[in-house]
Each structure stands twice: as C-alpha cells, then as structure tokens.
Design a protein around this motif. Sequence first.
Motif, mmCIF file in Angstrom:
data_model
loop_
_atom_site.group_PDB
_atom_site.id
_atom_site.type_symbol
_atom_site.label_atom_id
_atom_site.label_comp_id
_atom_site.label_asym_id
_atom_site.label_seq_id
_atom_site.Cartn_x
_atom_site.Cartn_y
_atom_site.Cartn_z
ATOM 1 N N UNK A 28 0.517 -0.010 -4.403
ATOM 2 C CA UNK A 28 1.253 -1.242 -4.127
ATOM 3 C C UNK A 28 2.752 -1.046 -4.307
ATOM 4 N N UNK A 29 3.505 -1.865 -3.613
ATOM 5 C CA UNK A 29 4.967 -1.915 -3.765
ATOM 6 C C UNK A 29 5.377 -3.375 -3.965
ATOM 7 N N UNK A 30 6.518 -3.574 -4.591
ATOM 8 C CA UNK A 30 7.040 -4.921 -4.790
ATOM 9 C C UNK A 30 8.520 -4.969 -4.435
ATOM 10 N N UNK A 31 8.928 -6.094 -3.854
ATOM 11 C CA UNK A 31 10.338 -6.358 -3.570
ATOM 12 C C UNK A 31 10.655 -7.761 -4.074
ATOM 13 N N UNK A 32 11.678 -7.875 -4.895
ATOM 14 C CA UNK A 32 12.081 -9.172 -5.417
ATOM 15 C C UNK A 32 13.041 -9.845 -4.440
ATOM 16 N N UNK A 33 12.685 -11.054 -4.020
ATOM 17 C CA UNK A 33 13.529 -11.876 -3.167
ATOM 18 C C UNK A 33 14.053 -13.058 -3.983
ATOM 19 N N UNK A 34 15.086 -13.760 -3.487
ATOM 20 C CA UNK A 34 15.633 -14.887 -4.269
ATOM 21 C C UNK A 34 14.608 -15.960 -4.612
ATOM 22 N N UNK A 35 13.633 -16.185 -3.731
ATOM 23 C CA UNK A 35 12.682 -17.275 -3.948
ATOM 24 C C UNK A 35 11.258 -16.803 -4.225
ATOM 25 N N UNK A 36 10.999 -15.514 -4.044
ATOM 26 C CA UNK A 36 9.622 -15.050 -4.194
ATOM 27 C C UNK A 36 9.582 -13.540 -4.394
ATOM 28 N N UNK A 37 8.399 -13.060 -4.735
ATOM 29 C CA UNK A 37 8.144 -11.630 -4.843
ATOM 30 C C UNK A 37 7.234 -11.199 -3.702
ATOM 31 N N UNK A 38 7.628 -10.160 -2.979
ATOM 32 C CA UNK A 38 6.789 -9.593 -1.934
ATOM 33 C C UNK A 38 5.975 -8.446 -2.520
ATOM 34 N N UNK A 39 4.669 -8.562 -2.407
ATOM 35 C CA UNK A 39 3.760 -7.493 -2.814
ATOM 36 C C UNK A 39 3.116 -6.947 -1.550
ATOM 37 N N UNK A 40 3.333 -5.670 -1.290
ATOM 38 C CA UNK A 40 2.786 -5.117 -0.051
ATOM 39 C C UNK A 40 2.180 -3.741 -0.302
ATOM 40 N N UNK A 41 1.321 -3.351 0.622
ATOM 41 C CA UNK A 41 0.578 -2.094 0.478
ATOM 42 C C UNK A 41 0.742 -1.278 1.753
ATOM 43 N N UNK A 42 1.585 -0.254 1.761
ATOM 44 C CA UNK A 42 1.687 0.623 2.930
ATOM 45 C C UNK A 42 0.372 1.389 3.134
ATOM 46 N N UNK A 43 -0.256 1.210 4.264
ATOM 47 C CA UNK A 43 -1.533 1.851 4.579
ATOM 48 C C UNK A 43 -1.332 2.858 5.695
ATOM 49 N N UNK A 44 -1.676 4.088 5.431
ATOM 50 C CA UNK A 44 -1.587 5.137 6.452
ATOM 51 C C UNK A 44 -2.795 5.016 7.372
ATOM 52 N N UNK A 45 -2.547 5.012 8.677
ATOM 53 C CA UNK A 45 -3.618 4.794 9.652
ATOM 54 C C UNK A 45 -3.745 6.002 10.561
ATOM 55 N N UNK A 46 -4.992 6.451 10.759
ATOM 56 C CA UNK A 46 -5.289 7.469 11.763
ATOM 57 C C UNK A 46 -6.279 6.875 12.760
ATOM 58 N N UNK A 47 -6.152 7.316 13.993
ATOM 59 C CA UNK A 47 -7.063 6.876 15.060
ATOM 60 C C UNK A 47 -7.613 8.116 15.752
ATOM 61 N N UNK A 48 -8.936 8.241 15.735
ATOM 62 C CA UNK A 48 -9.584 9.440 16.262
ATOM 63 C C UNK A 48 -9.031 10.706 15.610
ATOM 64 N N UNK A 49 -8.707 10.591 14.313
ATOM 65 C CA UNK A 49 -8.203 11.737 13.572
ATOM 66 C C UNK A 49 -6.725 12.005 13.718
ATOM 67 N N UNK A 50 -6.024 11.224 14.552
ATOM 68 C CA UNK A 50 -4.603 11.426 14.781
ATOM 69 C C UNK A 50 -3.785 10.347 14.062
ATOM 70 N N UNK A 51 -2.765 10.733 13.277
ATOM 71 C CA UNK A 51 -1.927 9.737 12.610
ATOM 72 C C UNK A 51 -1.212 8.843 13.628
ATOM 73 N N UNK A 52 -1.235 7.537 13.388
ATOM 74 C CA UNK A 52 -0.570 6.605 14.306
ATOM 75 C C UNK A 52 0.451 5.728 13.581
ATOM 76 N N UNK A 53 0.673 5.997 12.286
ATOM 77 C CA UNK A 53 1.709 5.234 11.598
ATOM 78 C C UNK A 53 1.170 4.486 10.397
#
Length: 231
Positions: A112-137
Amino acid sequence: MVPLLLFVLGLRDALPLVGFALCTFVLATILQEFVRGASARRRITGEAWPRALVNLTQKNQRRYGGYIVHLGIIMMALGIIGNSFFQLETQGTLKPGESLTIKNYVVTYNGLRQIQQPTHTQVFAPLQVTRNGQPIGVVQPRKNLYFKTPDQPTSEVGLRIFPTEDLYAVLAGWDSNGDTASFKLFVNPLMVFLWIGGLVLALGTLVALWPHTVAVRSAAVAPAAAQPKHA
C-alpha cells in the motif's frame, strides 16, 4: 447472421442472443439508409462517397442525426449486454508479492501507499498487471479517507481499457498494519462500445439540433429584401 455465428461459437444464453440480434437488425437498417441515400446523391451529383455522406447529412440533419443517435444507442447496448451477461469477477486477500488471476490477466500486489491531501488521505495499491504473460502496466485502485467523514470512504477503481474488454481493480480493504489487502477484479467485455456509443449519441444529437445553414441564411436575407428602397 451475427447471432447465428455466436450460436455456432458456443453462445447458448437466449437473452444476449436476442439482444445481439436486435442490435444487428437495427444497425443493418441504419447503414442501409445511409448507403441508399448516399448512392442516390452520387448518381445525381457525381460526388465521392465521403462528400455524398456529408452533404446528405447536412441536407437532412434531423433525419440522419436521428440515425446517428440510434447508432450510438446500439453501441451502448452492446456494452451493456457484454457487462450484464459476460462479466468475470474474482476476489482475494493478498500479501505483497502475491497475485490474483482472472481470465488471462495476472495482478500482483506490491504493498500500500498513502498520500496526504488537505482534506483527506489517499490510500492506493499499485498493482502490476500482465496479460498472456506480457507486462501491460500498473493499475492503482484507491480509497479516499476524508477527515470529516472517516467512516465513509470513497473508492476509485484501477482501470485498463482494451478494444474488446476492460479490466477493473477495486481496493476492498486492508489490515491495520498494511501487511495484507483485499481486492476485487472484474473483466467487462465490450465496455469500449459503451464509451464510444455515448460519444456517438452526443454527436448525433448535435447534428440533429445544429441550426441549418441554408435556413439561417434565408432568414437573414428575407428582411433585407423586404426593406423599401429610398430615393
């Protein structure tokens, strides 16, 4: 023809078959109207196909703008059919380095990652994606935790759009120390038709409602012609 082909390919659900049949019929009717009108115009004027189609639409804006609106509705209906009857879904709780698989996609959680904003906290999860075995981002589902309403977080999906389907990732929750997080994954076929169909519908509405240039010019000339001449 299309429903028959889908039946031969293994689609047996009656409702989507009927939906595809209706979409195919209306689409064929609309295309026939454009081809018939443009062909008649080409015989009279000798215009090329693109010019004939543009001029045909300009001369009959409400009629052909309505056809374009219907075309947009058909495309949106295809997206709705794909999402309603062929959506795939999976979910799971992952530790960093673990993966979920759905169809031909593998999604890997890296913490997980967090970013503090003036009004809220963003909690996000960078997910690595592969399609048919090939990385797509990477997709990044997130939740926004607002300071005034911490018990009412809002979610933002991670999204990858492809010509035939969309991949959605939702961050469902996580434990207190962030060691594990829960995700829902969706594969929605034909969703690109929903987005494009909305644009086509808006275009058709604009064409149908746009002031006709000939009518505007005639209205502007008429008062001038009616003015009396002065010696």
